[in-house]
Structure formats: C-alpha cells, structure tokens
Design a protein around this motif. Structure first.
Motif, short mmCIF file in Angstrom:
data_model
loop_
_atom_site.label_atom_id
_atom_site.label_comp_id
_atom_site.label_asym_id
_atom_site.label_seq_id
_atom_site.Cartn_x
_atom_site.Cartn_y
_atom_site.Cartn_z
N VAL A 93 -7.26 43.19 62.06
CA VAL A 93 -7.88 41.79 62.65
C VAL A 93 -6.86 40.82 62.86
O VAL A 93 -6.34 40.53 61.73
N ALA A 94 -6.68 40.48 63.86
CA ALA A 94 -5.45 39.67 64.35
C ALA A 94 -5.98 38.17 64.58
O ALA A 94 -6.36 37.89 65.69
N GLN A 95 -6.30 37.31 63.72
CA GLN A 95 -6.66 35.84 64.03
C GLN A 95 -5.55 35.18 64.74
O GLN A 95 -4.53 35.28 64.35
N ASP A 96 -6.05 34.40 65.79
CA ASP A 96 -5.22 33.76 66.43
C ASP A 96 -4.05 34.51 67.29
O ASP A 96 -3.19 33.81 67.81
N VAL A 97 -4.23 35.73 67.41
CA VAL A 97 -3.34 36.65 68.27
C VAL A 97 -4.25 37.32 69.20
O VAL A 97 -4.99 38.24 68.67
N GLU A 98 -4.07 37.19 70.51
CA GLU A 98 -4.89 38.16 71.48
C GLU A 98 -4.17 39.47 71.53
O GLU A 98 -3.07 39.46 71.70
N LEU A 99 -5.11 40.37 71.41
CA LEU A 99 -4.54 41.79 71.91
C LEU A 99 -5.06 42.18 73.24
O LEU A 99 -6.30 42.01 73.61
N ILE A 100 -4.04 42.68 73.89
CA ILE A 100 -4.25 43.12 75.38
C ILE A 100 -3.84 44.46 75.60
O ILE A 100 -2.97 44.88 75.48
N ASP A 101 -4.83 45.29 76.26
CA ASP A 101 -4.60 46.72 76.63
C ASP A 101 -4.01 46.66 78.31
O ASP A 101 -4.79 46.07 78.89
N LEU A 102 -3.08 47.29 78.40
CA LEU A 102 -2.38 47.24 79.83
C LEU A 102 -2.59 48.92 80.25
O LEU A 102 -2.15 49.94 79.33
N PRO A 103 -2.73 48.95 81.31
CA PRO A 103 -2.35 50.27 82.07
C PRO A 103 -0.93 50.69 81.83
O PRO A 103 0.07 49.77 82.12
N SER A 104 -0.55 51.88 81.52
CA SER A 104 0.56 52.40 81.28
C SER A 104 1.52 51.92 82.49
O SER A 104 1.19 52.44 83.65
N SER A 105 3.03 51.77 82.37
CA SER A 105 3.88 51.64 83.24
C SER A 105 4.56 52.71 83.66
O SER A 105 5.44 53.22 84.54
N SER A 106 4.16 53.99 82.84
CA SER A 106 4.73 55.46 82.79
C SER A 106 4.52 55.97 84.04
O SER A 106 3.48 55.80 84.89
#
Length: 175
Positions: free
Chosen positions: A133-146
């Motif tokens: 749980v990361a309070q005050d830090v947004e977690l963002i899932d990105l499509p792979s650049s691979s």
C-alpha cells in the motif's frame, strides 16, 4: 550447476536523482541490455521512443548518457523489480528463482516521489506486491515497451502519455 550459473542474470543499479518524482520499473533487463550495461539497449525495444513521446523529446537520437541526463532533468528514475534471477534468454516468462529489489524503499528514499510506473505486466505484478500500500504514490501499469509486446505503438504511447503529469515542464527543475 554450470548451466544454472550461465543463466543467472543480474540486473542494473537504479538511476535517479535524489529529487526523482517518477520511477519507471521494468522486470529484469534483457540480454542486450545486460551485455551493454544500459537500460533498454535492444534496438527494437520502444522504451526510449515511448518516453520521448511523453517528455516531447527525441531520446532515440541521443547517446545513452545524454538520454539519462534528460531523464534526470525531468526527474525520472529507472530501475527493475527483479535484481537477479535465473533466466534463459530475455523473456519475462522464463524468469525463475527471482531475487527482488527493495522497491518499497523507493517510497522512503525519494521524498519527492509521486508515481511508480511498471513497464509491462510482469513488472506490475511483482512490483505491486513489493510496494504494498503506497500512500501518496500513484502506481501505474503500462504496456510493455518490449518487442515481444506486439500492440501498436500508438496504443502503447496513449497509455504511456499518462506519465506526462509527473514530468511536465512546470514540475521539472531543469527541463
């Protein structure tokens, strides 16, 4: 045991200024990156093109050291969720016996951190568990650049555009 040691891959150290606002985390560098000791060194990996579209700079034409300078100016850090693992080849699906990096420490070590973006599904799955749980830090899932991710570039770029709010001109000390 000899075959095990031949397939043990050890990742790269984190790259970031102390005031980084955004970290982009991959899974474990591929063979081309490990051989070059540079993040996203495979010529078909779209990382530098995608990130360049976010910060509106052509990073692909720059030497590696200049690319890192531009990331630093935009307060972007790079690292991976896996510090070392046994893996034949470069595919995430082949990662075995992973030793994870201390991703949770980013939140404490980088006081200006606002977001952690995960480059690909493996990075997101592992990284979210490590961060918790990361309070005050947004977690963002990105499509792979691979290059293994065959989604169209425009589709990837649209998802990566979300990062712009963490590295725009108003928030960049040097950019």
């Amino acid at each position: 045991m000899a075959s095990l040691s031949k397939s043990l891959k050890v990742g790269l150290p984190p790259i970031a200024r102390p005031d980084a606002r955004l970290f982009i985390l991959g899974s474990l560098p591929g063979d081309a990156s490990l051989a070059a000791q540079r993040y996203y060194a495979h010529p078909q990996n779209q990382f530098w093109r995608l990130l360049g579209s976010v910060i509106e700079e052509d990073l692909q034409v720059l030497a590696y050291e200049k690319r890192l300078e531009r990331l630093a100016a935009h307060r972007i850090g790079l690292w991976d969720v896996v510090g070392s693992a046994v893996r034949r080849g470069s595919l995430d699906q082949a990662i075995r016996l992973a030793n994870h990096n201390r991703i949770d420490a980013l939140i404490h070590d980088f006081s200006a951190l606002e977001a952690i973006a995960f480059n690909g599904g493996t990075a997101a799955t592992i990284g979210r568990k490590l961060v918790g749980v990361a309070q005050d830090v947004e977690l963002i899932d990105l499509p792979s650049s691979s290059p293994a991710n065959t989604r169209p570039f425009a589709e990837k770029a649209a998802a990566w555009a979300r990062l712009a709010s963490f590295c725009g001109p108003a928030s960049c000390a040097d950019g």
